[in-house]
Design a protein around this motif. Structure first.
Motif, PDB file in Angstrom:
ATOM      1  N   TRP A  77       0.808  -1.214   0.000  1.00  8.16           N
ATOM      2  CA  TRP A  77       0.000   0.000   0.000  1.00  8.16           C
ATOM      3  C   TRP A  77       0.842   1.264   0.000  1.00  8.16           C
ATOM      4  O   TRP A  77       0.380   2.322  -0.395  1.00  8.16           O
ATOM      5  CB  TRP A  77      -1.004  -0.001   1.153  1.00  8.16           C
ATOM      6  N   GLY A  78       2.085   1.169   0.362  1.00 13.16           N
ATOM      7  CA  GLY A  78       2.977   2.334   0.341  1.00 13.16           C
ATOM      8  C   GLY A  78       3.248   2.819  -1.071  1.00 13.16           C
ATOM      9  O   GLY A  78       3.263   4.024  -1.332  1.00 13.16           O
ATOM     10  N   SER A  79       3.460   1.887  -2.002  1.00 16.07           N
ATOM     11  CA  SER A  79       3.703   2.296  -3.383  1.00 16.07           C
ATOM     12  C   SER A  79       2.438   2.882  -4.007  1.00 16.07           C
ATOM     13  O   SER A  79       2.506   3.813  -4.812  1.00 16.07           O
ATOM     14  CB  SER A  79       4.227   1.125  -4.215  1.00 16.07           C
ATOM     15  N   VAL A  80       1.275   2.363  -3.606  1.00 12.56           N
ATOM     16  CA  VAL A  80       0.010   2.929  -4.083  1.00 12.56           C
ATOM     17  C   VAL A  80      -0.160   4.336  -3.521  1.00 12.56           C
ATOM     18  O   VAL A  80      -0.562   5.264  -4.240  1.00 12.56           O
ATOM     19  CB  VAL A  80      -1.181   2.030  -3.688  1.00 12.56           C
ATOM     20  N   LEU A  81       0.169   4.528  -2.265  1.00 13.32           N
ATOM     21  CA  LEU A  81       0.083   5.854  -1.648  1.00 13.32           C
ATOM     22  C   LEU A  81       1.031   6.835  -2.330  1.00 13.32           C
ATOM     23  O   LEU A  81       0.676   7.988  -2.591  1.00 13.32           O
ATOM     24  CB  LEU A  81       0.393   5.759  -0.154  1.00 13.32           C
ATOM     25  N   SER A  82       2.230   6.380  -2.652  1.00 14.05           N
ATOM     26  CA  SER A  82       3.199   7.223  -3.343  1.00 14.05           C
ATOM     27  C   SER A  82       2.675   7.639  -4.721  1.00 14.05           C
ATOM     28  O   SER A  82       2.773   8.803  -5.111  1.00 14.05           O
ATOM     29  CB  SER A  82       4.525   6.491  -3.479  1.00 14.05           C
ATOM     30  N   ALA A  83       2.120   6.686  -5.455  1.00 19.31           N
ATOM     31  CA  ALA A  83       1.560   6.997  -6.775  1.00 19.31           C
ATOM     32  C   ALA A  83       0.376   7.947  -6.652  1.00 19.31           C
ATOM     33  O   ALA A  83       0.204   8.861  -7.465  1.00 19.31           O
ATOM     34  CB  ALA A  83       1.146   5.712  -7.483  1.00 19.31           C
ATOM     35  N   LEU A  84      -0.442   7.752  -5.620  1.00 22.74           N
ATOM     36  CA  LEU A  84      -1.594   8.628  -5.394  1.00 22.74           C
ATOM     37  C   LEU A  84      -1.144  10.047  -5.059  1.00 22.74           C
ATOM     38  O   LEU A  84      -1.695  11.018  -5.572  1.00 22.74           O
ATOM     39  CB  LEU A  84      -2.463   8.062  -4.272  1.00 22.74           C
ATOM     40  N   LEU A  85      -0.127  10.182  -4.217  1.00 23.65           N
ATOM     41  CA  LEU A  85       0.419  11.497  -3.905  1.00 23.65           C
ATOM     42  C   LEU A  85       0.974  12.172  -5.148  1.00 23.65           C
ATOM     43  O   LEU A  85       0.758  13.367  -5.367  1.00 23.65           O
ATOM     44  CB  LEU A  85       1.506  11.388  -2.845  1.00 23.65           C
ATOM     45  N   THR A  86       1.675  11.414  -5.972  1.00 19.35           N
ATOM     46  CA  THR A  86       2.215  11.957  -7.219  1.00 19.35           C
ATOM     47  C   THR A  86       1.089  12.459  -8.107  1.00 19.35           C
ATOM     48  O   THR A  86       1.162  13.545  -8.674  1.00 19.35           O
ATOM     49  CB  THR A  86       3.052  10.896  -7.950  1.00 19.35           C
ATOM     50  N   PHE A  87       0.018  11.678  -8.214  1.00 16.61           N
ATOM     51  CA  PHE A  87      -1.122  12.077  -9.038  1.00 16.61           C
ATOM     52  C   PHE A  87      -1.778  13.343  -8.500  1.00 16.61           C
ATOM     53  O   PHE A  87      -2.063  14.278  -9.252  1.00 16.61           O
ATOM     54  CB  PHE A  87      -2.150  10.946  -9.114  1.00 16.61           C
ATOM     55  N   VAL A  88      -2.019  13.398  -7.200  1.00 15.17           N
ATOM     56  CA  VAL A  88      -2.689  14.555  -6.601  1.00 15.17           C
ATOM     57  C   VAL A  88      -1.842  15.809  -6.761  1.00 15.17           C
ATOM     58  O   VAL A  88      -2.350  16.880  -7.118  1.00 15.17           O
ATOM     59  CB  VAL A  88      -3.019  14.277  -5.115  1.00 15.17           C
ATOM     60  N   ILE A  89      -0.549  15.697  -6.536  1.00 19.66           N
ATOM     61  CA  ILE A  89       0.339  16.855  -6.698  1.00 19.66           C
ATOM     62  C   ILE A  89       0.367  17.301  -8.152  1.00 19.66           C
ATOM     63  O   ILE A  89       0.278  18.494  -8.449  1.00 19.66           O
ATOM     64  CB  ILE A  89       1.759  16.529  -6.179  1.00 19.66           C
ATOM     65  N   THR A  90       0.468  16.351  -9.074  1.00 18.67           N
ATOM     66  CA  THR A  90       0.464  16.688 -10.498  1.00 18.67           C
ATOM     67  C   THR A  90      -0.838  17.376 -10.887  1.00 18.67           C
ATOM     68  O   THR A  90      -0.829  18.411 -11.563  1.00 18.67           O
ATOM     69  CB  THR A  90       0.662  15.424 -11.356  1.00 18.67           C
TER      70      THR A  90
END
Length: 138
Positions: A77-90
């Motif tokens: 779930w950490g890698s999913v959270l990282s990808a989600l943060l990247t998406f939200v910031i983008t």
């Protein structure tokens, strides 16, 4: 070949290619931001790398020296959270840096039809005021 050449030389295809290249470069910047700023901030509360956050769904869970799962079922779930943060910031940067200024610019810039409609509305308002003033004079 002629039709293909016309297709390639259309503005939309060239704009799409430019947007793709800029988007790829922008993704690298956002990924660097998440890895260089967000991950260390998360590291204050836990591990430095978001991708290392995981849970064992069915155990016993074991990982070898290379980081590959040898037994059990891991939920990463950490890698999913990282990808989600990247998406939200983008998405936030695109919205606030590109979309909002473009909306303001387009609101200030009016089409000839809108300008004509506004001029007509002002003219009708002015004529109404003149009529009312003439009626009052009588």
């Amino acid at each position: 070949m002629k039709g293909f050449k016309e297709f390639l030389l259309r503005g939309n295809v060239i704009e799409l290619a430019v947007a793709f290249v800029v988007g790829a470069a922008f993704t690298k910047v956002i990924n660097a931001f998440v890895e260089g700023v967000i991950n260390p901030l998360v590291g204050v509360f836990g591990t430095k790398d978001l991708a290392s956050y995981s849970s064992c769904l069915k155990g016993p869970c074991e990982v070898d020296a290379d980081g590959k799962v040898t037994s059990g079922i891991f939920i990463l779930w950490g890698s999913v959270l990282s990808a989600l943060l990247t998406f939200v910031i983008t998405a936030a940067v695109v919205y606030f840096v590109l979309i909002v200024p473009m909306k303001h610019m387009m609101a200030k810039r009016k089409s000839p039809v809108e300008e004509a409609a506004e001029a007509e509305a002002r003219e009708v308002e002015l004529l109404t005021e003149i009529r009312d003033a003439l009626v009052r004079q009588r």
